[in-house]
Design an enzyme around this catalytic site. Structure first.
Site, PDB file in Angstrom:
ATOM      1  N   GLU A 241      34.984  54.128  42.022  1.00 52.93           N
ATOM      2  CA  GLU A 241      36.175  54.620  42.741  1.00 52.93           C
ATOM      3  C   GLU A 241      36.342  56.137  42.642  1.00 52.93           C
ATOM      4  O   GLU A 241      37.413  56.627  42.318  1.00 52.93           O
ATOM      5  CB  GLU A 241      37.435  53.918  42.234  1.00 52.93           C
ATOM      6  CG  GLU A 241      37.374  52.411  42.380  1.00 52.93           C
ATOM      7  CD  GLU A 241      38.639  51.683  41.902  1.00 52.93           C
ATOM      8  OE1 GLU A 241      39.559  52.352  41.399  1.00 52.93           O
ATOM      9  OE2 GLU A 241      38.687  50.455  42.047  1.00 52.93           O
TER      10      GLU A 241
ATOM     11  N   GLU B  37      32.971  42.790  43.824  1.00 50.54           N
ATOM     12  CA  GLU B  37      34.240  42.273  43.272  1.00 50.54           C
ATOM     13  C   GLU B  37      34.971  41.452  44.324  1.00 50.54           C
ATOM     14  O   GLU B  37      36.176  41.622  44.551  1.00 50.54           O
ATOM     15  CB  GLU B  37      35.131  43.446  42.824  1.00 50.54           C
ATOM     16  CG  GLU B  37      34.484  44.343  41.781  1.00 50.54           C
ATOM     17  CD  GLU B  37      35.373  45.491  41.308  1.00 50.54           C
ATOM     18  OE1 GLU B  37      36.599  45.448  41.540  1.00 50.54           O
ATOM     19  OE2 GLU B  37      34.830  46.433  40.702  1.00 50.54           O
TER      20      GLU B  37
END
Ligand code: XIL
Length: 445
Positions: free
Chosen positions: A163, A269
């Site tokens: 991220e 994910e």
């Protein structure tokens, strides 16, 4: 000690625990990894309750890949400077070894779940000068080198930087970015590669699955890294998705442009959340199932996509309700009681279909007329057990929903020829004059 626990676990679960006709059974045959994250519940190590048995039976029976949801993050592994804790990560590695699972390592660098001694370098999100560039570089090098060395040879895929982008495609102003500068990313990959040259190294993010500003930023960055010879092997798409809001064409295009660069793409994910006002409705659960199947098909159709990992397999362990203050949930493929949901069967059917098993998507009960489409090479035959139903159309779509072939006036018992189909999985929909549908997923070899 741990080994004894696993032997015990095996005797409790029974020898047939790695199930036939399971997700991992079919994924193994395709040389693909299908996995789940594990968190608190997994690490209780209490094998005695029914729930726990069910939990491990699913984990071992259905998955050939595992990742720790929190336990290998920075705050968990280096809570004090240069004091490392590997216990929970080691437990997961041992489990993976015992049950023949590959692992992902999550994650070496992130802006969240950092220990207090690192976040002390920020005041209101802004660098306060506690750490110099050289000091923070040394801290990062030590952290990455120590973790990757400790688990050398045991982690198949490391999430190196997590991220690191903002929505507009520029780099996030984390402590790493502010104190070190943009080149912290280059260094992170170089150190990870030095510590374990065999591990596959990934950059991953959320909200960058399809084509958008963030994924354009990522695309430019990985091109730059590759151009400089930085050892990056792939991009992870987190895939925290929302039902009814997924653009599969866009995801497919983004996967394609990244793999065209020679990179791997992993879905790391996956969960597909449902809004609270649609909880437990048939419509939402069926739609979610279709979406899981479509996403898995994009993955299976991609040769350079090794791993499809879900963020928890059961709604009981999902992070979504907490993360969204209860406004979303039911994002996983098993329900709160560890019963498989339609989404589980969609994944199973999609895997079967990619293995060449023709999968009828309608059950007899919900199918108002009885037909058996038989696909043989370049043609199929629709037959009926109830006389001569009048069919109107047959439509073949690819897994992204694109219509490839539309045929009118199908006659029962007569072969219908279809050309122009490339390799891959498709859905055939046959419709009768009363607008009843029969759907079938099939593989064109
Ligand atoms: C989540 C965990 O699942 C939660 O238990 C924790 O409270 C917060 O983090 N993107 C990531 C994961 O890369 O590490 C996050 O995991 C979910 C979003």
């Amino acid at each position: 000690m741990k080994r004894i626990a696993y032997v015990l676990l095996l005797s409790i679960l029974g020898p047939g625990v790695v199930a036939q006709d399971s997700l991992r059974y079919w994924a193994d045959k395709l040389d693909k990894y299908i996995g789940s994250s594990v968190e608190d519940y997994f690490f209780l190590n209490d094998f005695w309750t029914m729930t726990s048995r069910t939990y491990h039976k699913i984990m071992i029976g259905q998955f050939n890949m595992i990742v720790a949801g929190n336990e290998m993050k920075f705050d968990a592994t280096e809570p004090q400077r240069n004091l490392f804790s590997f216990t929970k990560g080691d437990i997961m590695m041992e489990y993976a070894g015992t049950w023949g699972m590959a692992t992902r390592g999550h994650c070496l660098l992130w802006h969240n779940q950092l220990p207090g001694w690192i976040t002390a370098g920020l005041t209101d999100g802004v660098d306060n000068g506690l750490y110099s560039r050289d000091t923070l570089l040394a801290i990062l090098e030590n952290h990455i080198t120590t973790l990757v060395t400790h688990w050398k040879g045991k982690v198949r895929e490391w999430d190196v930087v997590n991220e690191v982008f903002d929505g507009d495609g520029t780099l996030r102003e984390s402590i790493w970015q502010q104190v070190i500068g943009d080149d912290y990313i280059d260094s992170a990959f170089v150190w990870a590669h030095r510590a374990d040259p065999d591990a596959l190294l990934f950059l991953l993010d959320y909200g960058a699955e399809g084509l958008n500003s963030k994924s354009h930023g990522i695309y430019a960055k990985v091109q730059e890294l590759l151009g400089k010879g930085i050892p990056i092997h792939g991009v992870g798409m987190q895939c925290h998705l929302t039902t009814n809001d997924i653009n599969f064409y866009s995801i497919e295009s983004n996967v394609k442009r990244l793999t065209d660069l020679g990179l791997l793409v992993c879905f790391t994910e996956v969960d597909i959340k449902i809004p609270a006002d649609e909880f437990s409705t048939d419509v939402a659960l069926q739609r979610q199932a279709r979406e899981y199947g479509q996403l898995l098909s994009i993955f299976l159709n991609c040769e350079q996509c090794p791993s499809f990992v879900m963020w928890a397999f059961s709604d009981n362990d999902s992070w979504i309700p907490d993360h969204t203050a209860g406004t979303y949930g039911q994002a996983c493929i098993y329900n709160l009681k560890y019963q498989p949901k339609p989404a589980y069967y969609a994944l199973l059917d999609t895997l079967r279909a990619h293995n060449g098993v023709n999968v009828g998507l309608n059950t007899a009960a919900s199918n108002p007329f009885s037909i058996v489409p038989t696909l043989v090479d370049d043609h199929f035959i629709v037959t009926s057990e109830t006389g001569s139903p009048e069919f109107t159309t047959a439509v073949i779509t690819d897994m992204a929903g694109r219509q490839i072939v539309k045929l009118k006036e199908i006659t029962a018992g007569e072969p219908v020829y279809v050309s122009a189909l490339g390799k891959g999985t498709y859905v055939l929909t046959v419709t009768d004059r009363n607008d009843n549908h029969y759907l079938m997923k099939f593989l064109k070899k």
